[in-house]
Design an enzyme around this catalytic site. Structure first.
Site, PDB file in Angstrom:
ATOM      1  N   TYR A  97       0.898  -1.162   0.000  1.00  0.00           N
ATOM      2  CA  TYR A  97       0.000   0.000   0.000  1.00  0.00           C
ATOM      3  C   TYR A  97       0.929   1.202   0.000  1.00  0.00           C
ATOM      4  CZ  TYR A  97      -4.261   2.445   1.786  1.00  0.00           C
ATOM      5  OH  TYR A  97      -5.368   3.229   1.969  1.00  0.00           O
ATOM      6  N   HIS A 108      -2.263   7.580  -3.042  1.00  0.00           N
ATOM      7  CA  HIS A 108      -3.405   6.662  -2.950  1.00  0.00           C
ATOM      8  C   HIS A 108      -3.864   6.512  -1.501  1.00  0.00           C
ATOM      9  CE1 HIS A 108      -6.032   3.239  -3.566  1.00  0.00           C
ATOM     10  NE2 HIS A 108      -5.325   2.538  -2.701  1.00  0.00           N
ATOM     11  N   GLU A 163      -7.392  -1.678  -9.795  1.00  0.00           N
ATOM     12  CA  GLU A 163      -6.288  -0.979  -9.137  1.00  0.00           C
ATOM     13  C   GLU A 163      -5.071  -1.076 -10.044  1.00  0.00           C
ATOM     14  OE1 GLU A 163      -5.972  -2.432  -5.032  1.00  0.00           O
ATOM     15  OE2 GLU A 163      -7.303  -0.779  -4.447  1.00  0.00           O
ATOM     16  N   ASP A 184      -5.354  -5.267  -9.473  1.00  0.00           N
ATOM     17  CA  ASP A 184      -5.873  -5.869  -8.239  1.00  0.00           C
ATOM     18  C   ASP A 184      -7.347  -5.496  -8.095  1.00  0.00           C
ATOM     19  OD1 ASP A 184      -5.813  -7.230  -5.852  1.00  0.00           O
ATOM     20  OD2 ASP A 184      -5.221  -5.467  -4.698  1.00  0.00           O
ATOM     21  N   GLN A 193     -15.558  -4.372   0.383  1.00  0.00           N
ATOM     22  CA  GLN A 193     -14.351  -4.002   1.124  1.00  0.00           C
ATOM     23  C   GLN A 193     -14.665  -3.063   2.299  1.00  0.00           C
ATOM     24  OE1 GLN A 193     -11.566  -1.847  -1.339  1.00  0.00           O
ATOM     25  NE2 GLN A 193      -9.981  -1.765   0.246  1.00  0.00           N
TER      26      GLN A 193
HETATM   27 CA    CA Z   1      -4.257  -3.433  -4.075  1.00  0.00          CA
END
Ligand code: CA
Length: 418
Positions: free
Chosen positions: A130, A135, A201, A235, A242
């Site tokens: 991450y 982002h 993603e 992804d 989520q």
């Molecule tokens: Ca991801």
């Protein structure tokens, strides 16, 4: 870099130049699964070169190229795989007649258009980081606190989670819209059904080419010895699933239904020419995360959406790998600092790579700002998230002083839920 010419016809703007020479696994109507190297619109069938004795001085294991994955090949180590790639590069040089004028040439050079690309690697474990500050900041602003978008740990360690390897699929394979639980802010109790906020993603992932034993750690200085190469990585994410499930243990069914990878593994050696420093890190990181040299690459990443029955895809994002706050050496050093072992064929993804500007965001969640600002496609349609029938295409390439190295396309279409 020394300028290289090849006898192979390479279309202008091809990602697969003489400087690139990525590895992949392919088959076609006549040929069983095997390993090749891409150049222009051709694939060099390494198994034929091997049979003809072009690699005889390397003492490679028998049938090492007649495999349905790169795992055995990359397990030979970087010294060997580098030699193989350099040998192929030498054979493809304009002035080299050994393959150019050999009767076997037609058999060695396979048309890329007629080939079916397979999963390049049997992936044992998949980790997703991450690592893009832009982002993480965007997501923090939308889902938590705009004033404190980054959590306190974020600038001290590369945050990541263990993903699902079984659902990583090659480019060209369709995905099914996932079903699951969701509970929007205006709902009293959770609902169930096909995700209404399916997203891509835009990521890059590296594949490890060397194992460690339990208890071992990898330093940032040694990390690149363990990285064989890179692929584009989509992804897929179901934002509604989520958002409802992720506290306290993180991503689960909103992520595990599918992730797509590009078929050609671009080696670290091919990307070396595009090496750049990443963003400066403040506060200073702990010693085990400090780096002696640059481990980032100036690599443009793009995302496109092509609705069903529409001929042309619309570019919706232009980002760059160099925006990533945490680099690959830091990711691998952090991943193993607790003694976690890695294996040949593990895949470690960057996390969504967003840049500073609104057109460089790497997901629909950010591009449409949680669905509040729909994106207009060239066909006139609007998108907040990905619809059934949409094809999402990711591209990535580096270009400097006439030298281009890229990944080709990663393409996948979304089908309705089963
Ligand atoms: Ca991801």
């Amino acid at each position: 870099m020394t300028s290289l010419e090849t006898w192979v016809e390479v279309p202008k703007n091809s990602d697969f130049t003489i400087y690139n020479l990525p590895f992949g696994v392919f088959k076609n109507k006549r040929l069983s699964a095997r390993i090749g190297i891409a150049i222009g619109d051709k694939i060099v069938d390494l198994s034929i070169l091997d049979q003809e004795g072009f690699f005889s001085d390397m003492f490679l294991p028998e049938g090492v190229f007649l495999q349905d994955s790169l795992n055995e090949l990359i397990a030979l180590g970087k010294v060997q795989t580098r030699k193989i790639r350099e040998k192929v590069q030498e054979l493809l040089l304009a002035e080299n007649e050994k393959l150019r004028d050999h009767s076997i040439r037609g058999k060695v050079m396979v048309n890329r258009r007629e080939a079916e690309m397979l999963m390049p690697v049997k992936i044992g474990d998949y980790t997703d980081f991450y690592s893009s500050m832009e982002h993480a900041t965007n997501v923090g602003k939308m889902f938590r606190d705009p004033e404190n978008a980054l959590l306190p740990n974020w600038k001290h360690l590369p945050v990541g989670y263990h993903g699902r390897a079984s659902s990583i699929i090659p480019s060209g394979q369709d995905i099914f819209r996932p079903k699951g639980q969701f509970k929007d802010a205006d709902m009293d109790s959770p609902g169930f059904g096909p995700s209404r906020r399916l997203d891509f993603e835009l990521e890059l992932a590296f594949i490890t080419g060397k194992s460690t034993k339990l208890g071992d750690t990898i330093s940032t200085a040694d990390a690149e010895d363990y990285i064989f190469g890179f692929v584009l990585f989509n992804d897929w994410s179901a934002r509604d699933i989520q958002a409802w499930e992720y506290v306290p243990l993180g991503p689960f069914l909103g992520k595990s239904f599918a992730s797509s990878i590009s078929p050609w593994v671009v080696t670290l050696e091919a990307l070396d020419y595009f090496r750049v420093d990443g963003p400066s890190q403040d506060p200073e990181v702990l010693p085990y995360l400090q780096c002696e040299k640059a481990h980032s690459f100036d690599l443009q990443l793009e995302a496109y959406i092509q609705p069903d029955q529409v001929k042309k895809a619309t570019k919706v994002s232009t980002s760059n790998f160099k925006y990533m706050y945490w680099n690959v050496a830091q990711q691998l050093a952090h991943h193993t600092v607790n003694g976690c072992n890695i294996n040949v064929g593990d895949l470690m993804a960057s996390g969504t790579i967003s840049g500073p500007s609104e057109d460089s965001f790497g997901s629909m969640l950010e591009l449409s700002w949680k669905g509040t600002k729909p994106i207009r496609l060239d066909s006139g349609e609007e998108r907040k998230f990905i619809e059934d029938g949409d094809t999402v295409i990711l591209k990535g390439f580096a270009e400097k002083e006439g030298v281009r190295v890229g990944f080709g396309e990663l393409k996948s279409k979304v089908l309705p839920s089963k």
